[in-house]
Structures are given as structure tokens and as C-alpha cells.
Design a protein around this motif. Structure first.
Motif, PDB file in Angstrom:
ATOM      1  N   TRP A  54      -6.453   5.281   0.838  1.00 59.91           N
ATOM      2  CA  TRP A  54      -5.797   4.939  -0.419  1.00 59.91           C
ATOM      3  C   TRP A  54      -6.480   3.786  -1.158  1.00 59.91           C
ATOM      4  CZ3 TRP A  54      -3.742   7.001  -4.195  1.00 59.91           C
ATOM      5  CH2 TRP A  54      -3.028   6.280  -5.148  1.00 59.91           C
ATOM      6  N   PHE A 100       1.105   3.970  -3.045  1.00 70.92           N
ATOM      7  CA  PHE A 100       0.802   5.372  -2.782  1.00 70.92           C
ATOM      8  C   PHE A 100       1.997   6.251  -3.146  1.00 70.92           C
ATOM      9  CE2 PHE A 100       0.898   9.044   0.107  1.00 70.92           C
ATOM     10  CZ  PHE A 100      -0.267   9.676  -0.283  1.00 70.92           C
ATOM     11  N   ARG A 130      -7.547   4.541  -4.873  1.00 73.38           N
ATOM     12  CA  ARG A 130      -6.888   3.755  -5.918  1.00 73.38           C
ATOM     13  C   ARG A 130      -7.905   3.013  -6.778  1.00 73.38           C
ATOM     14  NH1 ARG A 130      -5.247  -1.393  -5.256  1.00 73.38           N
ATOM     15  NH2 ARG A 130      -3.781  -2.158  -6.774  1.00 73.38           N
ATOM     16  N   TYR A 165      -3.937   9.183   1.742  1.00 79.40           N
ATOM     17  CA  TYR A 165      -3.256   7.967   2.193  1.00 79.40           C
ATOM     18  C   TYR A 165      -4.150   7.139   3.114  1.00 79.40           C
ATOM     19  CZ  TYR A 165       0.213   4.803   4.081  1.00 79.40           C
ATOM     20  OH  TYR A 165       0.884   3.675   4.440  1.00 79.40           O
ATOM     21  N   TYR A 201       2.263   6.709  -6.839  1.00 84.55           N
ATOM     22  CA  TYR A 201       1.255   7.656  -7.320  1.00 84.55           C
ATOM     23  C   TYR A 201       1.707   9.094  -7.054  1.00 84.55           C
ATOM     24  CZ  TYR A 201      -2.930  10.511  -7.560  1.00 84.55           C
ATOM     25  OH  TYR A 201      -3.816  11.513  -7.860  1.00 84.55           O
ATOM     26  N   ARG A 205       0.837  -1.205   0.000  1.00 85.93           N
ATOM     27  CA  ARG A 205       0.000   0.000   0.000  1.00 85.93           C
ATOM     28  C   ARG A 205       0.869   1.250   0.000  1.00 85.93           C
ATOM     29  NH1 ARG A 205      -2.999   2.111   5.104  1.00 85.93           N
ATOM     30  NH2 ARG A 205      -4.092   3.864   4.232  1.00 85.93           N
TER      31      ARG A 205
END
Length: 168
Positions: free
Chosen positions: A50, A10, A54, A47, A13, A6
Motif C-alpha cells: 500500500w 487503504f 499510494r 494492501y 481507498y 495505513r
């Protein structure tokens, strides 16, 4: 997805979008320090959610909405936290250029954009700097398309007046 995956997803991104997100934060606030705060707060919220962001069809739209909300909250005085000084996250950002204008006129225009009321500035930034449609802008601002048209029209009218007064 485990926590390490994760975090890596993140981070990837943010690295891919950091320049665009930093620019949007600066355009919304008109101030480097305020832009850093808006961006940091928005990314912290992103976050935390996320997995959902996502999975969204347009994650950038979700992130833009959070940034606009953060910027608006900041100006309304809703964010009354005291934060300790930290290193700057953003690099120095020059005022955005406008195609067809000489650099001096572009800087003058940007100075006038910064002087617009918050919602008008957000509408102009999203429509003309982020190149969103009226419908996309309305979604990000959480208002109707008519309200976006009204904010944009008033902003452009004010900019025309201010620019013509500046050149007179």
C-alpha cells in the motif's frame, strides 16, 4: 505512517473505488464468483504494498494491472488454491449497458464479449468499458500498443461476426 493509519487509508481507498473495481473484475472474468476471487486477491496484494501504491502517480493503474494479472493467472490455471466458501463481497452486477443499444442487444453483446479469448476481452474491457487509451491499456496488459490494437481489432471483428450471425 503507523499500521492503523495505513489500514484506514487503504480502507478509504477501497470504499471510494469499490464499485469501479468490482465492475472491472466482473468485466474481466464474466463471472461473479471469479470476479470476487480476482478482486480479493488483487486487494490483498495491493494492501501488502500500500505505501508504494499510494505514492504512485496513478494508483488505479497499478491496481488495474494487478487485477488483469490475477484474471490472466486464474485462466492459466496458475492459481490452484482451495479456498473456503465465504460470504459474497460483490453485489449482483448486471451486464454493462451500451449507450445507443436497447437492453436486449446490450445483453447479447456482453454475452459475446464474455466468449472472447482472455487477452482480447481484457483489451476490450480496458479500452471501451474503462475508457483507457491504447497506451494505458498496453501498460496495464504489459504489452505493446500494437498488440493492444491487434487484440482490439480481432475482438471487434469477432463481435461483429457473432452479432450479425445472432441477428440473421
Amino acid at each position: 505512517m503507523d499500521d492503523a493509519e495505513r489500514r484506514a487509508d487503504f480502507t478509504a481507498y477501497v470504499r471510494a473505488r469499490e464499485q469501479a473495481l468490482a465492475r472491472l473484475a466482473y468485466l474481466l472474468t464474466g463471472d461473479r464468483d471469479a470476479a470476487e476471487d480476482v478482486l480479493q486477491n488483487a486487494l490483498a496484494k495491493v494492501y501488502r504494498h500500500w505505501e508504494r501504491v499510494r505514492a504512485a502517480e496513478l494508483p488505479d493503474a497499478y491496481v488495474r494491472r494487478i487485477m488483469v494479472n490475477e484474471s490472466n493467472s486464474r485462466w492459466r490455471g496458475l492459481l490452484r488454491r482451495h479456498e473456503s466458501p465465504s460470504s459474497h463481497v460483490l453485489e449482483v452486477i448486471d451486464p454493462p449497458g451500451v449507450v445507443g443499444l436497447d437492453p436486449t442487444a446490450s445483453i447479447d453483446l456482453w454475452r459475446h464479449v464474455q466468449g472472447l479469448p482472455t487477452q482480447q476481452r481484457a483489451a476490450v474491457v480496458l479500452r471501451y468499458y474503462e475508457d483507457l487509451t491504447e497506451a494505458q491499456t498496453a501498460e496495464v496488459l504489459g504489452c505493446s500498443v500494437g498488440t493492444v490494437k491487434s487484440h482490439t481489432s480481432r475482438a471487434i471483428s469477432a463481435l461483429r461476426t457473432r452479432m450479425s450471425e445472432a441477428t440473421a
